[in-house]
Each structure stands twice: as structure tokens, then as C-alpha cells.
Design a protein around this motif. Structure first.
Motif, short mmCIF file in Angstrom:
data_model
loop_
_atom_site.label_atom_id
_atom_site.label_comp_id
_atom_site.label_asym_id
_atom_site.label_seq_id
_atom_site.Cartn_x
_atom_site.Cartn_y
_atom_site.Cartn_z
N VAL A 244 0.60 4.22 -2.67
CA VAL A 244 0.14 5.60 -2.45
C VAL A 244 1.57 6.59 -2.82
O VAL A 244 1.33 7.66 -3.46
N ILE B 124 -6.86 -2.47 3.75
CA ILE B 124 -5.54 -1.96 3.20
C ILE B 124 -5.72 -2.84 1.88
O ILE B 124 -5.28 -2.24 0.68
N ASN C 109 4.01 2.75 5.57
CA ASN C 109 3.72 1.03 5.84
C ASN C 109 3.56 0.87 7.41
O ASN C 109 3.01 -0.12 7.77
N TYR D 271 0.80 -1.22 -0.02
CA TYR D 271 0.10 0.28 -0.08
C TYR D 271 0.94 1.24 -0.03
O TYR D 271 0.55 2.13 -0.53
N SER E 260 -7.90 -1.44 -0.83
CA SER E 260 -7.21 -0.15 -1.50
C SER E 260 -6.10 -0.72 -2.78
O SER E 260 -5.94 -0.23 -3.69
N VAL E 261 -5.23 -1.62 -2.35
CA VAL E 261 -4.24 -2.22 -3.13
C VAL E 261 -5.02 -2.63 -4.52
O VAL E 261 -4.53 -2.35 -5.52
N ASN F 193 -12.07 5.39 -0.78
CA ASN F 193 -11.37 4.52 0.08
C ASN F 193 -12.04 4.46 1.46
O ASN F 193 -12.20 3.34 2.08
N SER G 112 -6.12 -0.17 -7.10
CA SER G 112 -5.20 0.61 -7.63
C SER G 112 -5.30 0.78 -9.13
O SER G 112 -4.91 1.82 -9.84
#
Length: 270
Positions: A97, A181, A141, A93, A184-185, A205, A188
Motif C-alpha cells: 500500500v 488481505i 499492518n 500488504y 490484495s497482495v 479490493n 499487486s
């Protein structure tokens, strides 16, 4: 040429009590040479991807209540360790970002929402904001991991009737935070195809996070969807607020100490 076809002793401790692993020191016994396939098997063993990682990913999507229930009952072998799990995903992640410039875009969006057209932040505020951004980028992280202890305090209070130990709440929330999380990845590629979405990424998100938290709490604590939804809001948002208050308190203490020592914070990086 190295012949491993008939290994009789552990290469690490020389014990003869060996099978797939040495019964004395735990060393994995590789009976074959390291081909390309064997190399990737070594990587898989290191990350526990061959079984634990992928199995955990799938079941945290299918039924997170089963994962945390099994883990709390001591059935841990088939799952990856929750700390290892969140470290791997948080690292991915953080890369996402930073590579897609999500943090700066999110900050710009937040500022445009919160500020009036005529209101401009002072130079000191801008300086502190920049320093905070650099800190977040450096430790991206680790931030989700640091939020978990605060969120777990709130979940222990919110679900106090379950009589779970604080450590058990830490395990539950580590799995759930990590999986949120991961969502979210996985999102992408959409950001890469439609970069305009970056402007509303914080809202998207946050929405995905609350939805998954609600789903996970519903199956884990066996409460109503409404109770799980408010639990998701209170635990996630509350954990974030307490984490940032904790960081602000540390920052205030650092600034105070530096002033006492006669150090100008704005000149530190110069």
C-alpha cells in the motif's frame, strides 16, 4: 573448523536427551554446519514457511472450512498460528500500500465521489484528514488485526446458532481476514502493470474481499450462499464501522483532554 557430526549434548542446556529437538528445553538440534541451504532452512523454520505457512495458504484457498475446522478441533501442527499468519501478510500488504501509494489514491477517489465540485473541506477537516492518513500509514499492518475483535463480535451474533465461543470466532476471522488481505497482495502485479486501476482499486479490493468472505463463510458455517453473502457484508462492513467508531471515540477523548490541558491540536506537530 566446527564439527557437528556427532552432537551428544544440547548446545543450549547441555541435556543429553536430544533428537531433532532437545527434549528438555526445545532447542532445535542442527547436526550440520550452516551452508547456504541451511541458512534458508533457518529462515523457513523462523517463519514456519517450510510446512505450516504454505500449507495454510493453499488450503485457505482450497477449503477454508477445513482449515478452521481442523484448528478448532486442535489439529494445529500442520497450520501456521493464525496471529503469525496475519502479521506476515499484513506486513506485506502495508509495504504494498505504501510503495504503490494506494492509500493516497484511494482517498482521492473517495473524496471525488463524496464531495461536490463546489464544496471544499475546511482547513480543520483537511488537517485532521492528513493526521489520520499519517496514523494509518504508521500502523497499516496492525489495522486489519484491530478490526478482527469487532468483526468477531458481529459474527458471534450472526452465527449464534453454531454456539461457538468468542475466541473461536477470533480464530476463524483471523484466518479469513489474513487470506483476504493476501488476495490484495497477489493482485499487486496487476496494479504495477496497469496503474490506472488504482483509481478504482477500493471497489475492486472490496469486491474481492466480500467474494472470499462469502466463500469462506459458506464452507465454514455450512449455510446457504445468500446467508453467507449477507454475513460477509454485515461482518466485514460492520467490523470496519465499529473499528472506526472506536478510533473516533478515542480521538474525541484525546482532543477533549488536550483542550482541557490547553493544548492546541493543530500546533502539536509544529
Amino acid at each position: 573448523m566446527l564439527d557437528r557430526s556427532a552432537i551428544e549434548h544440547c548446545p543450549n542446556c547441555n541435556s543429553t536427551h536430544i533428537d531433532n529437538y532437545c527434549l528438555k528445553c526445545g532447542q532445535k538440534i542442527y547436526q550440520k554446519r550452516f551452508t547456504t541451504k541451511g541458512f534458508f532452512e533457518v529462515i523457513g523454520n523462523a517463519l514456519n514457511i517450510e510446512r505450516g505457512f504454505l500449507y495454510t495458504v493453499v488450503w485457505l484457498f482450497r477449503n477454508p472450512g477445513k482449515v478452521v475446522g481442523d484448528y478448532l478441533k486442535g489439529k494445529t501442527k500442520i497450520y501456521i498460528n493464525p496471529l503469525n499468519y496475519i502479521l506476515i501478510i499484513a506486513g506485506a500488504y502495508a509495504f504494498l500500500v505504501l510503495s504503490l501509494n494506494i492509500l493516497d489514491s484511494s482517498l482521492a477517489t473517495t473524496n471525488s465521489i463524496l464531495q461536490n465540485d463546489d464544496a471544499q473541506p475546511s482547513a480543520e477537516v483537511m488537517e485532521m484528514q492528513l493526521r489520520w492518513i499519517e496514523f494509518v500509514k504508521k500502523y497499516m499492518n496492525f489495522i486489519p488485526i484491530l478490526m478482527i475483535p469487532f468483526a468477531s463480535l458481529i459474527s458471534k451474533w450472526y452465527y449464534n446458532k453454531r454456539k461457538l465461543f468468542y475466541g473461536e470466532h477470533l480464530i476463524i476471522n483471523t484466518f479469513i481476514f489474513a487470506q483476504s488481505i493476501l488476495i490484495s497482495v497477489l493482485f499487486s502485479p496487476v496494479l504495477m502493470i496497469f496503474p490506472v486501476i488504482l483509481k478504482i482499486y477500493p471497489i475492486i479490493n472490496f469486491s474481492f474481499t466480500i467474494i472470499y468472505f462469502t466463500f469462506a463463510f459458506f464452507l465454514t458455517y455450512q449455510k446457504s450462499v445468500i446467508t453467507s453473502f449477507f454475513g460477509a457484508l454485515i461482518i466485514y462492513v460492520g467490523g470496519m464501522i465499529f473499528f472506526f467508531l472506536f478510533m473516533m471515540a478515542i480521538l474525541i477523548v484525546v482532543v477533549f483532554v488536550l483542550k482541557v490541558l490547553g493544548v492546541n491540536l493543530l500546533n502539536i506537530s509544529q
